[in-house]
Design a protein around this motif. Structure first.
Motif, mmCIF file in Angstrom:
data_model
loop_
_atom_site.group_PDB
_atom_site.id
_atom_site.type_symbol
_atom_site.label_atom_id
_atom_site.label_comp_id
_atom_site.label_asym_id
_atom_site.label_seq_id
_atom_site.Cartn_x
_atom_site.Cartn_y
_atom_site.Cartn_z
ATOM 1 N N PHE A 5 16.481 37.979 34.461
ATOM 2 C CA PHE A 5 17.252 37.126 33.546
ATOM 3 C C PHE A 5 18.311 38.021 32.917
ATOM 4 C CE2 PHE A 5 16.521 33.659 30.076
ATOM 5 C CZ PHE A 5 17.876 33.614 29.805
ATOM 6 N N TYR A 6 19.533 37.941 33.444
ATOM 7 C CA TYR A 6 20.627 38.763 32.933
ATOM 8 C C TYR A 6 21.200 38.099 31.696
ATOM 9 C CZ TYR A 6 20.134 41.306 37.243
ATOM 10 O OH TYR A 6 19.619 42.046 38.273
ATOM 11 N N THR A 7 21.208 38.855 30.607
ATOM 12 C CA THR A 7 21.567 38.328 29.302
ATOM 13 C C THR A 7 22.348 39.381 28.518
ATOM 14 O OG1 THR A 7 20.633 37.279 27.312
ATOM 15 C CG2 THR A 7 19.343 39.051 28.292
ATOM 16 N N GLY A 8 22.701 39.038 27.317
ATOM 17 C CA GLY A 8 23.387 39.970 26.438
ATOM 18 C C GLY A 8 23.015 39.695 25.000
ATOM 19 N N PRO A 9 23.384 40.600 24.113
ATOM 20 C CA PRO A 9 23.044 40.422 22.708
ATOM 21 C C PRO A 9 23.783 39.227 22.104
ATOM 22 C CG PRO A 9 24.426 42.363 22.993
ATOM 23 C CD PRO A 9 24.124 41.834 24.355
ATOM 24 N N LEU A 13 24.351 30.964 24.807
ATOM 25 C CA LEU A 13 24.136 30.305 26.098
ATOM 26 C C LEU A 13 22.852 30.814 26.755
ATOM 27 C CD1 LEU A 13 27.754 30.238 27.578
ATOM 28 C CD2 LEU A 13 26.515 28.398 26.422
ATOM 29 N N CYS A 14 22.552 32.085 26.535
ATOM 30 C CA CYS A 14 21.310 32.655 27.072
ATOM 31 C C CYS A 14 20.100 32.008 26.405
ATOM 32 C CB CYS A 14 21.292 34.161 26.875
ATOM 33 S SG CYS A 14 22.648 35.009 27.725
ATOM 34 N N ASP A 15 20.221 31.729 25.124
ATOM 35 C CA ASP A 15 19.142 31.037 24.412
ATOM 36 C C ASP A 15 18.919 29.649 25.001
ATOM 37 O OD1 ASP A 15 18.923 33.252 22.738
ATOM 38 O OD2 ASP A 15 20.134 32.352 21.140
ATOM 39 N N GLN A 26 7.057 25.686 36.785
ATOM 40 C CA GLN A 26 6.563 26.969 37.288
ATOM 41 C C GLN A 26 6.623 28.091 36.260
ATOM 42 O OE1 GLN A 26 9.572 26.508 39.892
ATOM 43 N NE2 GLN A 26 8.462 25.481 41.496
ATOM 44 N N TYR A 27 7.021 27.763 35.032
ATOM 45 C CA TYR A 27 7.276 28.795 34.025
ATOM 46 C C TYR A 27 6.101 29.761 33.854
ATOM 47 C CZ TYR A 27 8.486 31.072 29.661
ATOM 48 O OH TYR A 27 8.757 32.013 28.709
ATOM 49 N N ASP A 28 4.890 29.241 33.754
ATOM 50 C CA ASP A 28 3.728 30.102 33.510
ATOM 51 C C ASP A 28 3.431 31.045 34.667
ATOM 52 O OD1 ASP A 28 3.319 29.067 30.974
ATOM 53 O OD2 ASP A 28 1.967 27.492 31.690
ATOM 54 N N ALA A 29 3.891 30.711 35.856
ATOM 55 C CA ALA A 29 3.649 31.553 37.025
ATOM 56 C C ALA A 29 4.761 32.582 37.258
ATOM 57 C CB ALA A 29 3.502 30.680 38.269
ATOM 58 N N LEU A 30 5.800 32.528 36.446
ATOM 59 C CA LEU A 30 6.941 33.418 36.632
ATOM 60 C C LEU A 30 6.746 34.736 35.892
ATOM 61 C CD1 LEU A 30 9.883 30.893 36.144
ATOM 62 C CD2 LEU A 30 8.951 31.741 38.304
ATOM 63 N N ASN A 31 7.244 35.789 36.500
ATOM 64 C CA ASN A 31 7.321 37.096 35.854
ATOM 65 C C ASN A 31 8.799 37.307 35.538
ATOM 66 O OD1 ASN A 31 7.334 39.774 35.113
ATOM 67 N ND2 ASN A 31 6.703 40.545 37.106
ATOM 68 N N ILE A 32 9.174 37.053 34.288
ATOM 69 C CA ILE A 32 10.577 37.075 33.897
ATOM 70 C C ILE A 32 10.886 38.387 33.189
ATOM 71 C CG2 ILE A 32 12.358 35.956 32.506
ATOM 72 C CD1 ILE A 32 10.557 33.383 32.759
ATOM 73 N N GLU A 33 11.882 39.074 33.703
ATOM 74 C CA GLU A 33 12.318 40.308 33.074
ATOM 75 C C GLU A 33 13.747 40.120 32.571
ATOM 76 O OE1 GLU A 33 12.517 45.078 33.684
ATOM 77 O OE2 GLU A 33 11.065 43.864 34.750
ATOM 78 N N LYS A 34 13.894 40.145 31.260
ATOM 79 C CA LYS A 34 15.225 40.024 30.665
ATOM 80 C C LYS A 34 15.916 41.379 30.728
ATOM 81 C CE LYS A 34 14.434 36.116 27.691
ATOM 82 N NZ LYS A 34 14.532 35.549 26.348
ATOM 83 N N VAL A 35 17.179 41.328 31.134
ATOM 84 C CA VAL A 35 17.962 42.547 31.288
ATOM 85 C C VAL A 35 19.244 42.393 30.476
ATOM 86 C CG1 VAL A 35 19.173 44.054 32.905
ATOM 87 C CG2 VAL A 35 17.068 42.889 33.621
ATOM 88 N N ASN A 36 19.417 43.257 29.504
ATOM 89 C CA ASN A 36 20.641 43.278 28.705
ATOM 90 C C ASN A 36 21.722 43.960 29.537
ATOM 91 O OD1 ASN A 36 22.725 43.775 26.921
ATOM 92 N ND2 ASN A 36 21.418 44.562 25.296
ATOM 93 N N ILE A 37 22.733 43.211 29.927
ATOM 94 C CA ILE A 37 23.767 43.754 30.817
ATOM 95 C C ILE A 37 24.602 44.834 30.144
ATOM 96 C CG2 ILE A 37 23.895 41.668 32.219
ATOM 97 C CD1 ILE A 37 26.619 41.160 30.657
ATOM 98 N N ARG A 38 24.530 44.919 28.830
ATOM 99 C CA ARG A 38 25.313 45.943 28.128
ATOM 100 C C ARG A 38 24.701 47.334 28.228
ATOM 101 N NH1 ARG A 38 29.565 43.890 24.586
ATOM 102 N NH2 ARG A 38 29.493 41.637 24.761
ATOM 103 N N THR A 39 23.536 47.436 28.844
ATOM 104 C CA THR A 39 22.908 48.748 29.016
ATOM 105 C C THR A 39 23.407 49.458 30.266
ATOM 106 O OG1 THR A 39 21.019 47.832 30.221
ATOM 107 C CG2 THR A 39 20.810 48.009 27.819
ATOM 108 N N SER A 40 24.211 48.769 31.068
ATOM 109 C CA SER A 40 24.699 49.345 32.323
ATOM 110 C C SER A 40 26.138 48.892 32.568
ATOM 111 C CB SER A 40 23.809 48.886 33.478
ATOM 112 O OG SER A 40 24.450 49.059 34.722
ATOM 113 N N THR A 41 27.006 49.828 32.826
ATOM 114 C CA THR A 41 28.396 49.500 33.136
ATOM 115 C C THR A 41 28.484 48.622 34.374
ATOM 116 O OG1 THR A 41 29.116 51.591 32.165
ATOM 117 C CG2 THR A 41 30.686 50.475 33.599
#
Length: 77
Positions: A5-9, A13-15, A26-41
């Motif tokens: 889940f690519y997001t930002g601070p 819209l991410c909310d 399928q939400y409970d079966a998902l392994n969701i990893e949020k990634v703040n795109i500002r941590t990587s150029t």
């Protein structure tokens, strides 16, 4: 299934995307990893103008905002 889940601070819209995602059957079966795109150029250049974006780890398919719960159900099939 792992979802990136690519997001930002302070991304309202991410909310909204997170709410749609939580409404999928399928939400409970998902392994969701949020990634703040500002941590990587590289991620910022790829996704800065497109967040929120969800990417499946198994096939690298992406879905970007705007999407509905129905769109997500299809994306997760």
């Amino acid at each position: 299934m792992k979802i990136w889940f690519y997001t930002g601070p302070q991304c309202s819209l991410c909310d909204l995307a997170d709410i749609e995602l939580q409404q999928t059957s399928q939400y409970d079966a998902l392994n969701i990893e949020k990634v703040n795109i500002r941590t990587s150029t590289d991620l910022y250049h790829l996704y800065g103008a497109r967040i929120p974006v969800l990417m499946r780890d198994d096939n690298n398919n992406e879905i970007g905002w705007p999407f509905t719960t129905a769109d997500l159900e299809e994306f997760l099939q």
